[in-house]
Design an enzyme around this catalytic site. Structure first.
Site, mmCIF file in Angstrom:
data_model
loop_
_atom_site.group_PDB
_atom_site.id
_atom_site.type_symbol
_atom_site.label_atom_id
_atom_site.label_comp_id
_atom_site.label_asym_id
_atom_site.label_seq_id
_atom_site.Cartn_x
_atom_site.Cartn_y
_atom_site.Cartn_z
ATOM 1 N N CYS A 124 0.822 -1.131 0.050
ATOM 2 C CA CYS A 124 -0.069 -0.008 0.169
ATOM 3 C C CYS A 124 0.816 1.378 -0.004
ATOM 4 C CB CYS A 124 -0.880 -0.179 1.341
ATOM 5 S SG CYS A 124 -0.140 0.287 2.795
ATOM 6 N N ASP A 166 25.638 3.390 -13.700
ATOM 7 C CA ASP A 166 25.530 4.440 -12.496
ATOM 8 C C ASP A 166 26.196 3.951 -11.289
ATOM 9 O OD1 ASP A 166 24.188 5.685 -10.528
ATOM 10 O OD2 ASP A 166 22.532 5.938 -11.569
#
Length: 412
Positions: A204, A338
């Site tokens: 959630c 990266d």
């Protein structure tokens, strides 16, 4: 899994033969094992080849950001107690490499397959696995990998409806959320040292509460399931509450956790924990990881750490100060280009160690160590770092392609 003893059509046999020929040519040209290019050629000739090769095998898939290769080796050793095993033990873990590995195992009963996280759902569709082991999900290869919750969602969708027994780490909320779509899950309390990818609830988005070893979402109630297997110190606790000693030559808590998950997988195939754990003792090194090698009259221990979770576990197993440490970081395609993940690693854990920095991105690492208040020396190469290091065994920690460079240099 029963079926015709030779599942391969004439086209599939041609694809296997062509793939092996290309792989052999690649090896002869000195371009590595040839398994990936051989697999690619074979799949071009027969796109269904992976499914055909897997159909007579009891298959285990192993996926995670950390620990896949080692756990694949441990499971393969354990299952050899019950029959011949074919495995992609050297870590070629995308469909081409997997196809190539299975093509070499015509007499095998079990297929123990390491799978890159992004390919898990597709490989599971093709191979109809009996068991899938899910260990962890953390930040890795930031330029090419989706963020971790998206990977967890891919797993969750891809595994829904699978008949496989899913052996999953109850301590990683992302893994639990991904595995919860499966009908048959065996939960293992394998631990989670690196928690920084799981502070928000994957279900959630709420904030995760983490009292002690437990975790739950205060907003939606998503919580840690009750494990039936657990790592407890130097033992694995099985679902009956029996404690089995872990016999490993591989160092560190992370490998004990890998052994606990491997014992749970072996039990799915009827191999008892005692037998499985005793067989795991055979594994001394995994594709060069943990090997102690002689170089310039010094002992070097080679350790692979390719993302923040891996570096954290590695720092916990190196010898105490003042053991010298060489760090090597590259940022080539296979590593991810990266290097911002270096800022997520807690380099203050190296305080007291003489540190030597090498690799393509040694200056990125030097800046990070400077900010962490560490004293270090930047060196041109491994030879120079070893010459400058004070006496004693040297711990060498490298990310993926830097590790391959080191192995070539030390002739390992």
């Amino acid at each position: 899994m029963a079926g015709n003893s030779d599942p391969l059509t004439p086209r599939a046999k041609l694809a296997v033969t062509a793939g092996k020929a290309v792989a052999a040519a690649s090896r002869a040209a000195g371009r590595g094992s040839g398994s990936v290019i051989g697999g690619r050629v074979a799949l071009k000739l027969d796109p269904d080849l992976l499914a055909r090769l897997a159909q007579n095998l009891d298959v285990v898939l192993v996926s995670a950001t950390n620990g896949k290769t080692t756990t694949t080796r441990l499971i393969a050793e354990a299952l050899r107690a019950a029959g011949p095993v074919v495995s992609n033990a050297l870590g070629a873990n995308m469909p081409a490499g997997i196809t190539s590995a299975l093509a070499g195992g015509s007499d095998a009963k079990f297929g123990v397959i390491e799978v890159d996280e992004k390919y898990l759902a597709g490989v599971a569709r093709d191979t109809d696995p009996k068991c899938i082991a899910l260990l962890n999900l953390s930040r890795d290869q930031l330029d090419r990998a989706a963020e971790t919750r998206m990977l967890a969602e891919n797993w969750r969708e891809g595994l829904a409806g699978s008949k496989a027994v899913v052996v999953a780490n109850a301590d990683d909320p992302l893994v639990v959320w991904a595995a919860s779509s499966s009908a048959n899950v065996v939960w293992v309390a394998a631990g989670q040292m690196w928690k920084d990818d799981a502070w928000s609830c994957p279900s959630c988005g709420g904030v995760m509460q983490r009292p002690g070893d437990d975790w739950y979402c205060g907003e939606c109630g998503f919580r840690r399931p009750t494990p039936s297997w657990a790592l407890s110190g130097d033992h694995v606790l099985d679902p009956h509450g029996s404690a089995w000693p872990i016999h490993l030559q591989l160092p560190g808590r992370a490998n004990k956790a890998n052994a606990a998950s491997s014992a749970a997988v072996a039990a799915v195939f009827g191999v008892p924990p005692q037998v499985a754990l005793e067989r795991m003792y055979q594994v001394q090194a995994v594709a060069g990881r943990y090997d102690v090698v002689q170089f310039q009259d010094r002992d070097l221990r080679l350790l692979l750490a390719k993302n923040p979770a891996g570096w954290l576990e590695t720092f916990s197993l190196i010898d105490p100060p003042p053991t010298p440490v060489i760090l090597s970081v590259n940022a080539r395609g296979a590593d991810g280009t990266d290097t911002s993940w270096l800022w997520d690693v807690d380099y203050t854990r190296l305080t007291g160690h003489p540190i030597f920095v090498i690799g393509d991105r040694k200056l990125d690492l030097a800046v990070r160590l400077e900010v962490a208040n560490q004293s270090f020396q930047v060196c041109d190469n491994l030879d120079q770092a070893v010459q400058l290091a004070p006496p004693g065994r040297i711990e060498v920690i490298a990310n993926y392609t830097a590790f391959q460079d080191l192995r070539r240099r030390v002739g390992n």
